[in-house]
Design a protein around this motif. Structure first.
Motif, PDB file in Angstrom:
ATOM      1  N   MET A 104       2.060 -16.473  18.778  1.00  0.00           N
ATOM      2  CA  MET A 104       3.403 -16.106  18.317  1.00  0.00           C
ATOM      3  C   MET A 104       3.346 -15.236  17.068  1.00  0.00           C
ATOM      4  O   MET A 104       4.205 -14.388  16.840  1.00  0.00           O
ATOM      5  CB  MET A 104       4.193 -17.389  18.021  1.00  0.00           C
ATOM      6  CG  MET A 104       5.592 -17.172  17.493  1.00  0.00           C
ATOM      7  SD  MET A 104       6.689 -16.516  18.751  1.00  0.00           S
ATOM      8  CE  MET A 104       8.094 -15.974  17.757  1.00  0.00           C
ATOM      9  N   VAL A 105       2.300 -15.446  16.271  1.00  0.00           N
ATOM     10  CA  VAL A 105       2.199 -14.720  14.998  1.00  0.00           C
ATOM     11  C   VAL A 105       2.205 -13.209  15.214  1.00  0.00           C
ATOM     12  O   VAL A 105       2.674 -12.454  14.363  1.00  0.00           O
ATOM     13  CB  VAL A 105       0.923 -15.178  14.237  1.00  0.00           C
ATOM     14  CG1 VAL A 105      -0.342 -14.708  14.943  1.00  0.00           C
ATOM     15  CG2 VAL A 105       0.953 -14.692  12.799  1.00  0.00           C
ATOM     16  N   ARG A 106       1.699 -12.765  16.378  1.00  0.00           N
ATOM     17  CA  ARG A 106       1.695 -11.317  16.638  1.00  0.00           C
ATOM     18  C   ARG A 106       3.120 -10.795  16.775  1.00  0.00           C
ATOM     19  O   ARG A 106       3.450  -9.728  16.247  1.00  0.00           O
ATOM     20  CB  ARG A 106       0.883 -11.011  17.896  1.00  0.00           C
ATOM     21  CG  ARG A 106      -0.614 -11.112  17.661  1.00  0.00           C
ATOM     22  CD  ARG A 106      -1.378 -10.675  18.897  1.00  0.00           C
ATOM     23  NE  ARG A 106      -1.372 -11.701  19.911  1.00  0.00           N
ATOM     24  CZ  ARG A 106      -2.275 -12.658  20.008  1.00  0.00           C
ATOM     25  NH1 ARG A 106      -3.284 -12.697  19.159  1.00  0.00           N
ATOM     26  NH2 ARG A 106      -2.218 -13.577  20.936  1.00  0.00           N
ATOM     27  N   ALA A 107       3.960 -11.563  17.469  1.00  0.00           N
ATOM     28  CA  ALA A 107       5.363 -11.154  17.590  1.00  0.00           C
ATOM     29  C   ALA A 107       6.041 -11.238  16.224  1.00  0.00           C
ATOM     30  O   ALA A 107       6.793 -10.346  15.825  1.00  0.00           O
ATOM     31  CB  ALA A 107       6.077 -12.042  18.603  1.00  0.00           C
ATOM     32  N   THR A 108       5.759 -12.318  15.502  1.00  0.00           N
ATOM     33  CA  THR A 108       6.384 -12.521  14.195  1.00  0.00           C
ATOM     34  C   THR A 108       6.053 -11.384  13.236  1.00  0.00           C
ATOM     35  O   THR A 108       6.934 -10.814  12.594  1.00  0.00           O
ATOM     36  CB  THR A 108       5.889 -13.856  13.590  1.00  0.00           C
ATOM     37  OG1 THR A 108       6.251 -14.915  14.472  1.00  0.00           O
ATOM     38  CG2 THR A 108       6.491 -14.098  12.226  1.00  0.00           C
ATOM     39  N   MET A 109       4.763 -11.067  13.147  1.00  0.00           N
ATOM     40  CA  MET A 109       4.352 -10.072  12.161  1.00  0.00           C
ATOM     41  C   MET A 109       4.660  -8.641  12.618  1.00  0.00           C
ATOM     42  O   MET A 109       4.669  -7.726  11.802  1.00  0.00           O
ATOM     43  CB  MET A 109       2.857 -10.222  11.846  1.00  0.00           C
ATOM     44  CG  MET A 109       2.507 -11.552  11.210  1.00  0.00           C
ATOM     45  SD  MET A 109       3.500 -11.923   9.740  1.00  0.00           S
ATOM     46  CE  MET A 109       2.932 -13.579   9.343  1.00  0.00           C
ATOM     47  N   THR A 110       4.909  -8.476  13.910  1.00  0.00           N
ATOM     48  CA  THR A 110       5.370  -7.166  14.367  1.00  0.00           C
ATOM     49  C   THR A 110       6.828  -6.968  13.945  1.00  0.00           C
ATOM     50  O   THR A 110       7.237  -5.866  13.578  1.00  0.00           O
ATOM     51  CB  THR A 110       5.252  -7.054  15.897  1.00  0.00           C
ATOM     52  OG1 THR A 110       3.902  -7.339  16.257  1.00  0.00           O
ATOM     53  CG2 THR A 110       5.571  -5.651  16.365  1.00  0.00           C
TER      54      THR A 110
ATOM     55  N   LEU B  50      -0.756  -4.874  12.782  1.00  0.00           N
ATOM     56  CA  LEU B  50      -1.377  -6.204  12.872  1.00  0.00           C
ATOM     57  C   LEU B  50      -2.821  -6.145  12.376  1.00  0.00           C
ATOM     58  O   LEU B  50      -3.302  -7.073  11.736  1.00  0.00           O
ATOM     59  CB  LEU B  50      -1.329  -6.722  14.309  1.00  0.00           C
ATOM     60  CG  LEU B  50       0.052  -7.056  14.863  1.00  0.00           C
ATOM     61  CD1 LEU B  50      -0.050  -7.518  16.298  1.00  0.00           C
ATOM     62  CD2 LEU B  50       0.723  -8.131  14.017  1.00  0.00           C
ATOM     63  N   TYR B  65       4.154   1.945   9.845  1.00  0.00           N
ATOM     64  CA  TYR B  65       5.083   1.030  10.508  1.00  0.00           C
ATOM     65  C   TYR B  65       5.629  -0.017   9.553  1.00  0.00           C
ATOM     66  O   TYR B  65       6.830  -0.313   9.551  1.00  0.00           O
ATOM     67  CB  TYR B  65       4.352   0.362  11.679  1.00  0.00           C
ATOM     68  CG  TYR B  65       5.158  -0.674  12.408  1.00  0.00           C
ATOM     69  CD1 TYR B  65       6.186  -0.306  13.260  1.00  0.00           C
ATOM     70  CD2 TYR B  65       4.886  -2.030  12.245  1.00  0.00           C
ATOM     71  CE1 TYR B  65       6.930  -1.257  13.933  1.00  0.00           C
ATOM     72  CE2 TYR B  65       5.623  -2.984  12.927  1.00  0.00           C
ATOM     73  CZ  TYR B  65       6.640  -2.592  13.764  1.00  0.00           C
ATOM     74  OH  TYR B  65       7.372  -3.537  14.434  1.00  0.00           O
ATOM     75  N   ALA B  83       2.148 -13.659  23.011  1.00  0.00           N
ATOM     76  CA  ALA B  83       2.622 -13.792  21.640  1.00  0.00           C
ATOM     77  C   ALA B  83       3.873 -14.651  21.628  1.00  0.00           C
ATOM     78  O   ALA B  83       4.897 -14.293  21.070  1.00  0.00           O
ATOM     79  CB  ALA B  83       2.895 -12.419  21.039  1.00  0.00           C
ATOM     80  N   VAL B  84       3.787 -15.804  22.279  1.00  0.00           N
ATOM     81  CA  VAL B  84       4.946 -16.675  22.427  1.00  0.00           C
ATOM     82  C   VAL B  84       4.485 -18.117  22.280  1.00  0.00           C
ATOM     83  O   VAL B  84       3.446 -18.490  22.796  1.00  0.00           O
ATOM     84  CB  VAL B  84       5.566 -16.517  23.833  1.00  0.00           C
ATOM     85  CG1 VAL B  84       6.863 -17.279  23.924  1.00  0.00           C
ATOM     86  CG2 VAL B  84       5.778 -15.064  24.173  1.00  0.00           C
TER      87      VAL B  84
END
Lengths: 273, 326
Positions: A104-110, B50, B65, B83-84
């Protein structure tokens, strides 16, 4: 934050900029849409309310069981917060490590590529929840034990009583924040839970025993300054023998949080997600 | 527009991305093609901040970005790994992301409907199939109605209907003027979906440009010629500068001149021609050649860029059921 964003050219499509308030809202949604959060909060509340019932029931059966002639004080109502240290410590760790374990952190930090607001927002949400559960729990414990203590029920109408009740909430908020910081540093639930509970519950005893066994007095003198001990002073009706008072104790705990949280923020900014 | 300049990412002594530069134009679908482990995901992660580049930089519309006030409106990203959180419902996941930008529930329900997730939006993501997970990832990418879409292996795990949906969605988004950057190790998919290609192998760009040029630039375009006087014709062609390959059955594979030039030359010399077939190698051939040994091919555009979007794409060579051998 708003000053920084308003300095940018207006976004032609409505200017839905990231603000700290919005990140807090996002983190609130995240935390409250997981069942594990509700389990942790329910367990915490149960512990805070139920643990004080036991001595109250004993007292109701035999008023002499408390030993003293004066009856219970407010401190009898905060016994459950010691259990809450464990549940909220775990909740604080999971609030950040589950982002890494799930991805989830990838979505969060994006969504929030500056990263730091995410950790701060998690802290805000966790601290409010922990403090709320602590204060509400202690007040509920007072209500539940009222019929058991009868005329001897501790009064909440003193400054000390309110210091203890509110302090219990603040101390639990501190525990959750400390756990969040350690979780953010280590990124692994197992490791972070071990470190947090070790620091709060195991290390004090180990230092005492080691200091005694090795004859190193300094070990024992350090113990009151550990975050668990320092933060607990505020929950005691009559702090005795501690070098720290209720508020200085909370300050020492806040310093622990600041140091660990600062390190977590620095690493969050420099590491790859 | 995404501009990558000399992007390099090292993990210890391993170089995952090595001096990668490219420019992605609005309104076009740029395929990011390479074998697994070639550095596609790392590059895409650097686009959205990231991963931090070891050196070089990548900008979205001129700035990093992370410096955007509303990142989700700049770039929507679907990254390869999930990412979920599995314990959260699809809708809650999207609501949490939307909240960071003050994007309302109406838009959340909109992207849920767009990605065909309405029926399962309130179910926990842990029970989703890979395809549903991909749709949720694409829904998240669309939340901010972004100018740029970065999609890492979006057709992975999708059924044929889903693959078709992604293809149409991507085309539609590009036609609306958005920049679409889509990675895949499936050459057949890229042949159908992409306008431009960036081909990467072992962290280095081995070719880039319009799909047709990348394919043609590998020496793929050739003409098959059969003639009763193949020997004479061959000598004539070689004198004119063409490269020849003489096949065992007597046919000639000619590289250099196109079919018309070969035919004219033969007619001029009075040589009968029995077959004259233009041949184009598939994207797959091009890809295998390009990535067979990344070191052999320097990091430069394979060809001067032709007019954008012109000409037929080499469709039909890649079979949909044929996955990358990479």
């Amino acid at each position: 934050m708003s000053a920084a964003t308003s300095a940018r050219p207006a976004d032609p499509r409505g200017g839905r900029a990231v603000t700290f308030g919005r990140v807090v809202r996002s983190e609130r949604i995240k935390l409250l849409t997981l069942r594990s959060t509700w389990w942790a909060l329910a367990l915490t509340l149960l512990a805070v309310v139920a643990v004080p019932v036991l001595p109250a029931a004993l007292y109701a059966a035999d008023p002499a069981s408390l030993g003293g002639a004066l009856g219970p004080d407010v401190g009898a109502l905060t016994a459950g917060t010691e259990v809450a240290v464990i549940t909220l410590g775990v909740l604080g760790v999971l609030a950040v490590t589950n982002e890494y374990s799930s991805g989830m952190v990838r979505a969060t930090m994006t969504a929030v590529p500056r990263r730091t607001p995410v950790l701060l927002a998690k802290g805000v949400v966790l601290a409010v929840l922990a403090a709320l559960v602590g204060v509400v729990g202690v007040l509920l414990a007072w209500v539940v034990t009222l019929p058991l203590y009868g005329d001897a029920a501790p009064s909440l109408a003193t400054a000390t009583a309110w210091r203890v009740v509110l302090g219990s909430g603040l101390r639990l908020a501190g525990v959750a924040l400390l756990a969040l910081a350690v979780g953010a540093l280590l990124r692994s639930a197992a490791g972070a839970v071990a470190v947090v509970l070790g620091l709060l519950l195991v290390l004090p005893g180990v230092l005492q025993v080691a200091g005694f066994a090795l004859g190193v007095e300094a070990f024992g003198r350090v113990v009151p300054f550990l975050p668990g001990q320092a933060g607990a002073v505020v929950t005691q009706v009559a702090p005795t023998g501690d070098p720290l008072g209720p508020w200085t104790g909370l300050l020492v705990m806040a310093a622990w949080i600041a140091v660990l949280g600062g390190a977590a923020v620095a690493l969050l900014r420099s590491r790859d997600v | 527009m995404i501009v990558a300049e000399h992007l390099t990412k090292r993990y210890g002594d391993r170089t995952a991305v090595d001096d990668v530069s490219f420019t992605l134009e609005p309104g076009r679908v740029t395929g990011f093609l390479g074998p697994n482990g070639a550095g596609k995901s790392t590059t895409m992660r650097m686009v959205v901040g990231l991963d931090r580049p070891t050196s070089g930089r990548v900008t979205v519309d001129g700035r990093a970005y992370a410096d955007s006030a509303a990142p989700l409106q700049e770039v929507g990203a679907l990254l390869e790994a999930r990412a979920v959180h599995p314990g959260r419902s699809a809708r809650s996941h999207l609501r949490a992301l939307a909240a960071t930008h003050g994007i309302g529930d109406a838009r959340v329900d909109e992207v849920v409907a767009m990605t065909g997730l309405s029926a399962v939006a309130r179910r926990r993501v842990g029970g989703f199939s890979l395809g549903m997970g991909q749709r949720l990832g694409i829904a998240a990418a669309l939340l901010g109605d972004p100018r740029v879409l970065v999609l890492d292996e979006p057709v992975n795990g999708l059924d044929p209907e889903g693959v078709r949906w992604v293809r149409q969605t991507v085309r539609h988004l590009a036609d609306e003027g958005r920049t679409v950057f889509i990675s895949s190790h499936l050459m057949s998919e890229m042949a159908i979906t992409a306008d431009d290609l960036v081909v990467i192998g072992r962290g280095r760009v081995v070719a880039q440009g319009p799909v047709r040029d990348v394919v043609g630039g590998v020496g793929g375009a050739s003409v098959l010629v059969r003639s009763p006087r193949a020997g004479e014709l061959g000598a004539l062609l070689e004198r004119s500068g063409a490269r020849l390959e003489r096949r065992d059955d007597g046919a000639l594979v000619v590289r250099g001149p196109d079919a018309a030039a070969v035919g004219d030359l033969a007619a001029g010399a009075g040589i009968a021609v029995h077959e004259l077939t233009p041949q184009q190698s598939s994207l797959e051939d091009a890809f295998m050649t390009l990535t067979a040994d990344a070191v052999e091919y320097p990091t430069s555009p394979s060809q001067p860029a032709g007019p954008p979007g012109s000409g037929p794409r080499p469709a039909g060579q890649g079979r949909p059921d044929e996955e990358a051998r990479a």
